[in-house]
Design a protein around this motif. Structure first.
Motif, PDB file in Angstrom:
ATOM      1  N   PHE A 734       0.822  -1.212   0.000  1.00  0.00           N
ATOM      2  CA  PHE A 734       0.000   0.000   0.000  1.00  0.00           C
ATOM      3  C   PHE A 734       0.859   1.265   0.000  1.00  0.00           C
ATOM      4  CE2 PHE A 734      -2.958  -3.191   1.602  1.00  0.00           C
ATOM      5  CZ  PHE A 734      -4.048  -2.933   0.804  1.00  0.00           C
ATOM      6  N   LEU A 735       2.067   1.194   0.532  1.00  0.00           N
ATOM      7  CA  LEU A 735       2.956   2.353   0.436  1.00  0.00           C
ATOM      8  C   LEU A 735       3.336   2.618  -1.018  1.00  0.00           C
ATOM      9  CD1 LEU A 735       5.471   2.251   3.435  1.00  0.00           C
ATOM     10  CD2 LEU A 735       4.009   4.142   2.726  1.00  0.00           C
ATOM     11  N   TRP A 736       3.627   1.555  -1.767  1.00  0.00           N
ATOM     12  CA  TRP A 736       3.929   1.713  -3.194  1.00  0.00           C
ATOM     13  C   TRP A 736       2.711   2.292  -3.935  1.00  0.00           C
ATOM     14  CZ3 TRP A 736       8.728   1.449  -4.878  1.00  0.00           C
ATOM     15  CH2 TRP A 736       9.661   0.640  -4.223  1.00  0.00           C
ATOM     16  N   LEU A 737       1.537   1.785  -3.589  1.00  0.00           N
ATOM     17  CA  LEU A 737       0.336   2.276  -4.276  1.00  0.00           C
ATOM     18  C   LEU A 737       0.080   3.749  -3.968  1.00  0.00           C
ATOM     19  CD1 LEU A 737      -2.079  -0.767  -3.739  1.00  0.00           C
ATOM     20  CD2 LEU A 737      -0.730  -0.204  -5.759  1.00  0.00           C
ATOM     21  N   LEU A 738       0.283   4.163  -2.707  1.00  0.00           N
ATOM     22  CA  LEU A 738       0.046   5.562  -2.360  1.00  0.00           C
ATOM     23  C   LEU A 738       1.028   6.485  -3.068  1.00  0.00           C
ATOM     24  CD1 LEU A 738      -0.677   5.196   1.468  1.00  0.00           C
ATOM     25  CD2 LEU A 738      -2.288   5.905  -0.297  1.00  0.00           C
ATOM     26  N   LEU A 739       2.292   6.050  -3.159  1.00  0.00           N
ATOM     27  CA  LEU A 739       3.278   6.871  -3.848  1.00  0.00           C
ATOM     28  C   LEU A 739       2.964   6.967  -5.339  1.00  0.00           C
ATOM     29  CD1 LEU A 739       5.882   8.490  -3.809  1.00  0.00           C
ATOM     30  CD2 LEU A 739       7.171   6.340  -4.011  1.00  0.00           C
ATOM     31  N   SER A 740       2.561   5.856  -5.945  1.00  0.00           N
ATOM     32  CA  SER A 740       2.219   5.871  -7.372  1.00  0.00           C
ATOM     33  C   SER A 740       1.013   6.762  -7.640  1.00  0.00           C
ATOM     34  CB  SER A 740       1.935   4.439  -7.832  1.00  0.00           C
ATOM     35  OG  SER A 740       1.414   4.424  -9.137  1.00  0.00           O
ATOM     36  N   LYS A 745      -1.613  11.772  -9.608  1.00  0.00           N
ATOM     37  CA  LYS A 745      -2.450  12.956  -9.383  1.00  0.00           C
ATOM     38  C   LYS A 745      -1.751  14.233  -9.854  1.00  0.00           C
ATOM     39  CE  LYS A 745      -4.955  11.160  -5.350  1.00  0.00           C
ATOM     40  NZ  LYS A 745      -5.132  11.294  -3.878  1.00  0.00           N
ATOM     41  N   ASN A 746      -0.442  14.245  -9.756  1.00  0.00           N
ATOM     42  CA  ASN A 746       0.308  15.422 -10.159  1.00  0.00           C
ATOM     43  C   ASN A 746       0.699  15.389 -11.633  1.00  0.00           C
ATOM     44  OD1 ASN A 746       0.378  16.665  -7.538  1.00  0.00           O
ATOM     45  ND2 ASN A 746       1.908  15.144  -6.942  1.00  0.00           N
ATOM     46  N   GLY A 747       0.112  14.464 -12.388  1.00  0.00           N
ATOM     47  CA  GLY A 747       0.363  14.413 -13.825  1.00  0.00           C
ATOM     48  C   GLY A 747       1.630  13.714 -14.226  1.00  0.00           C
ATOM     49  N   GLN A 748       2.311  13.058 -13.316  1.00  0.00           N
ATOM     50  CA  GLN A 748       3.560  12.353 -13.619  1.00  0.00           C
ATOM     51  C   GLN A 748       3.249  10.877 -13.926  1.00  0.00           C
ATOM     52  OE1 GLN A 748       6.447  13.950 -13.850  1.00  0.00           O
ATOM     53  NE2 GLN A 748       5.518  15.900 -13.218  1.00  0.00           N
ATOM     54  N   LEU A 749       2.682  10.665 -15.117  1.00  0.00           N
ATOM     55  CA  LEU A 749       2.270   9.302 -15.470  1.00  0.00           C
ATOM     56  C   LEU A 749       3.475   8.377 -15.647  1.00  0.00           C
ATOM     57  CD1 LEU A 749      -0.041   7.399 -16.222  1.00  0.00           C
ATOM     58  CD2 LEU A 749       0.183   8.160 -18.586  1.00  0.00           C
ATOM     59  N   ILE A 750       4.538   8.890 -16.262  1.00  0.00           N
ATOM     60  CA  ILE A 750       5.726   8.067 -16.485  1.00  0.00           C
ATOM     61  C   ILE A 750       6.361   7.684 -15.156  1.00  0.00           C
ATOM     62  CG2 ILE A 750       8.012   8.023 -17.556  1.00  0.00           C
ATOM     63  CD1 ILE A 750       6.941   9.880 -19.701  1.00  0.00           C
ATOM     64  N   LEU A 769      -0.296  -4.909  -7.298  1.00  0.00           N
ATOM     65  CA  LEU A 769       0.571  -4.022  -8.067  1.00  0.00           C
ATOM     66  C   LEU A 769       0.285  -4.122  -9.557  1.00  0.00           C
ATOM     67  CD1 LEU A 769       3.927  -4.573  -6.150  1.00  0.00           C
ATOM     68  CD2 LEU A 769       2.439  -2.576  -6.064  1.00  0.00           C
ATOM     69  N   TRP A 770       0.066  -5.341 -10.048  1.00  0.00           N
ATOM     70  CA  TRP A 770      -0.285  -5.506 -11.457  1.00  0.00           C
ATOM     71  C   TRP A 770      -1.616  -4.814 -11.781  1.00  0.00           C
ATOM     72  CZ3 TRP A 770       2.701  -6.868 -15.308  1.00  0.00           C
ATOM     73  CH2 TRP A 770       3.812  -7.678 -15.099  1.00  0.00           C
ATOM     74  N   LEU A 771      -2.571  -4.962 -10.875  1.00  0.00           N
ATOM     75  CA  LEU A 771      -3.875  -4.345 -11.101  1.00  0.00           C
ATOM     76  C   LEU A 771      -3.759  -2.820 -11.153  1.00  0.00           C
ATOM     77  CD1 LEU A 771      -6.952  -4.669 -11.322  1.00  0.00           C
ATOM     78  CD2 LEU A 771      -7.058  -4.620  -8.821  1.00  0.00           C
ATOM     79  N   GLU A 772      -2.964  -2.243 -10.268  1.00  0.00           N
ATOM     80  CA  GLU A 772      -2.790  -0.794 -10.281  1.00  0.00           C
ATOM     81  C   GLU A 772      -2.093  -0.333 -11.559  1.00  0.00           C
ATOM     82  OE1 GLU A 772      -3.187   3.058  -8.823  1.00  0.00           O
ATOM     83  OE2 GLU A 772      -4.095   1.157  -8.182  1.00  0.00           O
ATOM     84  N   ALA A 773      -1.111  -1.118 -12.049  1.00  0.00           N
ATOM     85  CA  ALA A 773      -0.433  -0.752 -13.288  1.00  0.00           C
ATOM     86  C   ALA A 773      -1.403  -0.752 -14.465  1.00  0.00           C
ATOM     87  CB  ALA A 773       0.720  -1.724 -13.549  1.00  0.00           C
ATOM     88  N   VAL A 774      -2.284  -1.746 -14.497  1.00  0.00           N
ATOM     89  CA  VAL A 774      -3.281  -1.799 -15.570  1.00  0.00           C
ATOM     90  C   VAL A 774      -4.218  -0.603 -15.486  1.00  0.00           C
ATOM     91  CG1 VAL A 774      -5.236  -3.118 -16.455  1.00  0.00           C
ATOM     92  CG2 VAL A 774      -3.147  -4.302 -15.797  1.00  0.00           C
ATOM     93  N   ARG A 775      -4.659  -0.267 -14.293  1.00  0.00           N
ATOM     94  CA  ARG A 775      -5.594   0.843 -14.135  1.00  0.00           C
ATOM     95  C   ARG A 775      -4.944   2.192 -14.445  1.00  0.00           C
ATOM     96  NH1 ARG A 775      -8.780  -1.011  -8.584  1.00  0.00           N
ATOM     97  NH2 ARG A 775     -10.096  -2.603  -9.592  1.00  0.00           N
ATOM     98  N   VAL A 776      -3.656   2.309 -14.168  1.00  0.00           N
ATOM     99  CA  VAL A 776      -2.957   3.549 -14.515  1.00  0.00           C
ATOM    100  C   VAL A 776      -2.990   3.765 -16.022  1.00  0.00           C
ATOM    101  CG1 VAL A 776      -0.658   4.591 -14.623  1.00  0.00           C
ATOM    102  CG2 VAL A 776      -1.502   3.676 -12.474  1.00  0.00           C
ATOM    103  N   GLU A 777      -2.748   2.691 -16.774  1.00  0.00           N
ATOM    104  CA  GLU A 777      -2.783   2.814 -18.234  1.00  0.00           C
ATOM    105  C   GLU A 777      -4.201   3.083 -18.722  1.00  0.00           C
ATOM    106  OE1 GLU A 777      -0.091   3.064 -19.690  1.00  0.00           O
ATOM    107  OE2 GLU A 777       1.275   2.243 -18.193  1.00  0.00           O
TER     108      GLU A 777
END
Length: 931
Positions: A734-740, A745-750, A769-777
């Motif tokens: 969850f720490l990784w998810l919060l940082l991502s 939110k600040n527009g830093q998608l990369i 983590l995989w699920l969050e990566a998919v949702r980011v895209e």
């Protein structure tokens, strides 16, 4: 040099040149190329030379006259007919299409009705499939080789050797014969010279002028029998039959008169209730006749013969046969009963009267005689007459008693137990009809007559309990076990527990408890007692025998008073099936025996708090503090009690004492959260700074620190807090998810993408983590990349339910059902997959199916709050008030704590005091209707 040598040395003009297209060596002498059956037909090229040795028929030139209609099959259309016909120009409008659809539906419906009359079709298909499996076609056998030919190069084709005949001359022609194919011209002349004989013989002239199904037989139309092709005649007959049936089935009115497919199978209607073959019936009739003649005293032969005739619809023949059987087998009650069954009412009575005279000791015949009577008085008379001949028949006594009223039944049972002293049912029936004193006497006599039956003892105990003699119940059960053991009766523990459950269902609570106390330890090893008793208690609870379960728990606690696990199971049982008073009484005894069991103290305090008795809950926690002075759970429970009742200052003081006497990471976290919820941000940050110094490996502290900084719009400070936490806790997902999410939110998608990739490297096979990566895209609009990531995620985490649930709704609508089937195959009992299936049915407006799948999901995992949120929203849109209340009630009982959407709402700082009842509507409002 001779001329011959010169000629031989001269090079031929065709040597070395390529062969003409379609050239086959020796074709003019009757040879053909090497082909298989699969090459014949459409497998050949259009320009290949045909294998037919005869020249194709010469086509007539196309006439200029357009009136002649082209009747070729290629020119035929199912709706428009032949091209150029009168109906071609007619338009095929919607009325024609609707009419054709109606006729097709009618044909299908009629075909379905007759399908059960055509069992041979199914057998034919099965035989054909079996035959194809055993003997596949040549085309199927060479299909894999043909597919491999696609990979053969041109050079490999050219290097293939020519197939020659490796045999020597003698092997080729062992007899030394020479064969020269006959030219086609000779065969054509022979065919032309062979014609039909147009001259009738004397025998044929007799049939001149007769009318046949094919038309009028005229001289010259008949050929000798030797020239008739029997196969063609059979084909013509089948064609004619098909035409006739089609004409009859399609009448002008549109009603089907004859079923063309089931025409022959309809012959079985000749046997109304028998679906077998007529020949089989004849064979069976012959065999049974032989058996009757060989052994006329054999009753089964007469019965079987009569039933055969009955099945085939010949009832009178069956009656005649069975009457002969009665004459031959006068001492067989089966024959007499069969005869009474086949005969009509009055004749059946006469038959039974004869049977009674022949077999006065037959209980079945007497029962049949009473059954044939229509009046109650006549039935009683028959039974009493039967009891005169058979006073020891328990069955006759029971049947006779059932027809009497209570007083007459008691009198008859008094006589019945004298005639049948070993029948437990008669003794117990008599005891039920007697008063208390007489019932005790009856049961005492029954015990003397039948000392090996336990039901008499149990009935006596229930009798005493029903009349208030509770102290006698224990004595009777103990005496029962002693008496049965003395009479060498084995005490079956499972049977006695089943009897205890029956006693509870009948309302004899004390009796069931005494039975459990007496037999619970029978046949159980000392080291297996606890395990066996817990299983018995669970089994009784499953069967609804709650008093028996309580008795088992009470006995187990009397033997193991210091076992915390038994107290816990008993407490959970009372919580689910008992009252609040019984639970609190049990917990009070539990903490007296197990004062170090924190969970028992907490259950007691929570029970008092839920009942609204806050001072009693405080007193219980105070006693718990005395027994467990440094218990983290008790400290936090006391804090929660005070904060839930708006006693914030008391909660702060308790937390301060806890930090001083029993400092732990959770105590620090609760202290920070309390200050944060009350709006004291500076106090919360001060406590966080102190906490992370002592408990730097506790990830939740870093999460709270970063979230507080985010709340104050300090992005850099929040990023630093998350990064510091990840250095100390790299395995905190969850720490990784919060940082991502902060970077996203600040527009830093990369940057967000790189953080998640780094997290996956350090935490392999993590579905979140995989699920969050998919949702980011997906949120970035890159659906193709999201699909690629999802495919990789499913390869690494094949059994992850949350990934499969997300993958279902990433597919286009037509492919979602297939994806859901794959997901259920991989994760059959995963609640996320079941929730996705429920949402899929909801999106397809299959309301009943969606509701069933929602019920299945909440049953598998009631702690998943997302399911309750979707279910409640579903019922708000498609259910009634009753269903909404039911979902809400079940959710309150389950008290869910997990779920992505549920935690987003419940852990929000503004909702920290909301209960499940208030959280459920908020969660359902935040969810979107699946589309």
């Amino acid at each position: 040099m001779s001329v011959q040598s010169l000629v031989s040395k001269k090079k031929k003009s065709f040597i070395g040149l390529p062969a003409p297209l379609g050239y086959v060596p020796g074709l003019g002498r009757g040879a053909t190329g090497f082909t298989t059956r699969s090459d014949i037909g459409p497998a050949r090229d259009a320009d290949d030379i045909s294998d037919d040795r005869h020249a194709p028929p010469i086509k007539k030139g196309k006439q200029d006259d357009d009136d002649e209609e082209d009747l070729n099959e290629a020119n035929f259309d199912e709706f428009a007919g032949y091209g150029g016909s009168l109906c071609t120009n007619d338009p095929y409008d919607k009325d024609d299409e609707e009419a054709d659809a109606i006729y097709e539906d009618i044909d299908k419906r009629m075909d379905e009705k007759r399908r059960d009359r055509r069992p041979f079709e199914k057998k034919l298909r099965e035989d054909l499939e079996k035959y194809r499996q055993e003997r596949p076609k040549i085309q199927q056998q060479f299909s894999d080789l043909k597919r491999d030919l696609a990979s053969v190069s041109v050079d490999e084709w050219n290097t293939l050797p020519e197939v020659g005949d490796a045999r020597n001359r003698k092997q080729r022609n062992p007899r030394g014969e020479k064969f020269t194919p006959i030219p086609d011209s000779v065969l054509a002349r022979a065919a032309a010279s062979t014609g039909s004989n147009n001259v009738l013989s004397d025998r044929d002239q007799k049939y001149a002028g007769l009318t046949s199904p094919f038309g009028t037989i005229t001289p010259g139309s008949l050929t000798p029998t030797s020239d008739i092709d029997m196969k063609k005649i059979g084909q013509a007959r089948n064609t004619l039959m098909d035409i006739k049936l089609t004409q009859v089935s399609d009448s002008v009115s549109g009603q089907t008169v004859v079923d063309p497919k089931g025409y022959l199978t309809d012959l079985q209607s000749m046997l109304p209730s028998h679906g077998g073959d007529i020949n089989d019936v004849k064979k069976a009739r012959t065999l049974l006749k032989s058996v009757r003649e060989t052994n006329p005293k054999h009753p089964p032969a007469w019965i079987a013969s009569a039933r055969l005739e009955e099945v085939t619809g010949k009832v009178q023949a069956a009656r005649n046969l069975i009457m002969k059987g009665c004459e031959e087998c006068t001492k067989s009650e089966d024959v007499w009963l069969e005869s009474a069954r086949l005969m009509p009412g009055d004749q059946a009575k006469a038959i039974v009267a004869q049977a009674v005279r022949q077999l006065p000791q037959s209980v079945r015949i007497w029962s049949k005689a009473a059954e044939l009577e229509t009046e109650l008085k006549a039935k009683k008379k028959v039974y009493r007459k039967a009891l005169e001949h058979l006073p020891n028949s328990v069955r006759l006594w029971k049947l006779a008693v059932e027809l009497e009223d209570q007083e007459d039944a008691r009198i008859m049972l008094s006589r019945a137990v004298e005639c049948c002293p070993t029948s437990v049912e008669l003794w117990l029936a008599l005891a039920r009809l007697e008063n208390y004193e007489n019932a005790r006497k009856v049961l005492n006599k029954a015990r003397e007559s039948i000392p090996t039956d336990r039901q008499i003892w149990i009935t006596a105990a229930k009798l005493e309990e029903a009349h208030g003699n509770i102290h006698m119940v224990e004595k009777i059960i103990d005496r029962a076990l002693s008496s049965l053991r003395a009479n060498m009766v084995e005490i079956n523990r499972e049977q006695w527990i089943k009897d205890a459950e029956d006693c509870e269902k009948s309302g004899s609570i004390n009796t069931c408890q005494e039975i459990v106390r007496a037999v619970i330890g029978v046949g159980v090893e000392e080291e297996d007692r606890k395990h066996s008793w817990m299983e018995d208690a669970e089994s009784c609870g499953t069967h609804g025998a709650y008093e028996c379960a309580r008795a088992i728990y009470a006995h187990a606690l009397s033997i193991f008073p210091s076992k915390k696990s038994i107290w816990l199971q008993a407490a959970y049982f009372e919580k689910n099936h008992g009252s609040r008073e019984s639970l609190e009484a049990l917990l009070q005894r539990a903490v007296a025996h197990c004062p170090k069991a924190e969970v028992l103290w907490l259950m007691g305090a929570k029970s008092k708090w839920l009942a609204g008795d806050v001072p009693a809950a405080r007193s219980i926690l105070a006693l718990a503090f005395q027994a467990n002075p440094n218990s983290e759970e008790i400290w936090l429970a006391a804090v929660k009690l005070e904060s839930e009742n708006n006693e914030y200052e008391r909660a702060r003081r308790l937390l301060q004492k806890a930090r001083a006497s029993a400092p732990t990471a959770r105590v620090m976290m609760k202290s920070v959260k309390l200050e944060w919820c009350l709006g004291e941000i500076e106090n919360a940050k001060r406590l966080l700074e102190e906490a992370v110094k002592h408990y730097s490996d506790f990830a939740k502290l870093w999460m709270m620190k970063g979230q507080i900084e985010e709340q104050q719009k300090r992005v850099d400070a929040a990023r630093d807090a998350y990064n510091q936490g990840l250095k100390k806790c790299p395995s905190s997902i969850f720490l990784w998810l919060l940082l991502s999410r902060l970077e996203e939110k600040n527009g830093q998608l990369i940057k967000s993408r790189s953080i998640l990739e780094k997290a996956r490297l350090k935490n392999t096979q993590c579905a979140d983590l995989w699920l969050e990566a998919v949702r980011v895209e997906k949120r970035g609009g890159l659906k193709n990349i999201a699909q690629t990531l999802m495919a990789k995620a499913l390869q690494e985490c094949q059994n992850s339910g949350i990934l499969w649930a997300e993958a279902i709704f990433m597919e286009p609508r037509p492919q979602r059902k297939t994806k859901s089937v794959d997901a259920l195959r991989k994760c059959e009992h995963d609640p996320h997959v079941l929730l996705a299936a429920s949402k899929l049915f909801w999106s397809e407006r299959k309301i009943n199916k969606a509701r069933d799948w929602f019920h299945r999901t909440v049953k598998i995992d009631p702690d998943l709050g997302d399911t309750w949120g979707y279910f409640y929203k579903f019922e708000l849109l498609h259910g009634d008030e009753e269903s909404q209340r039911e979902v809400k009630r079940k959710c309150l009982n389950a008290e869910p704590h997990h779920g992505e959407e549920w935690c987003l709402v419940s852990k929000h700082i503004q909702n920290w005091r909301l209960k499940t009842e208030q959280l459920l509507p908020l969660v359902s409002e935040s969810l979107a209707v699946p589309t």
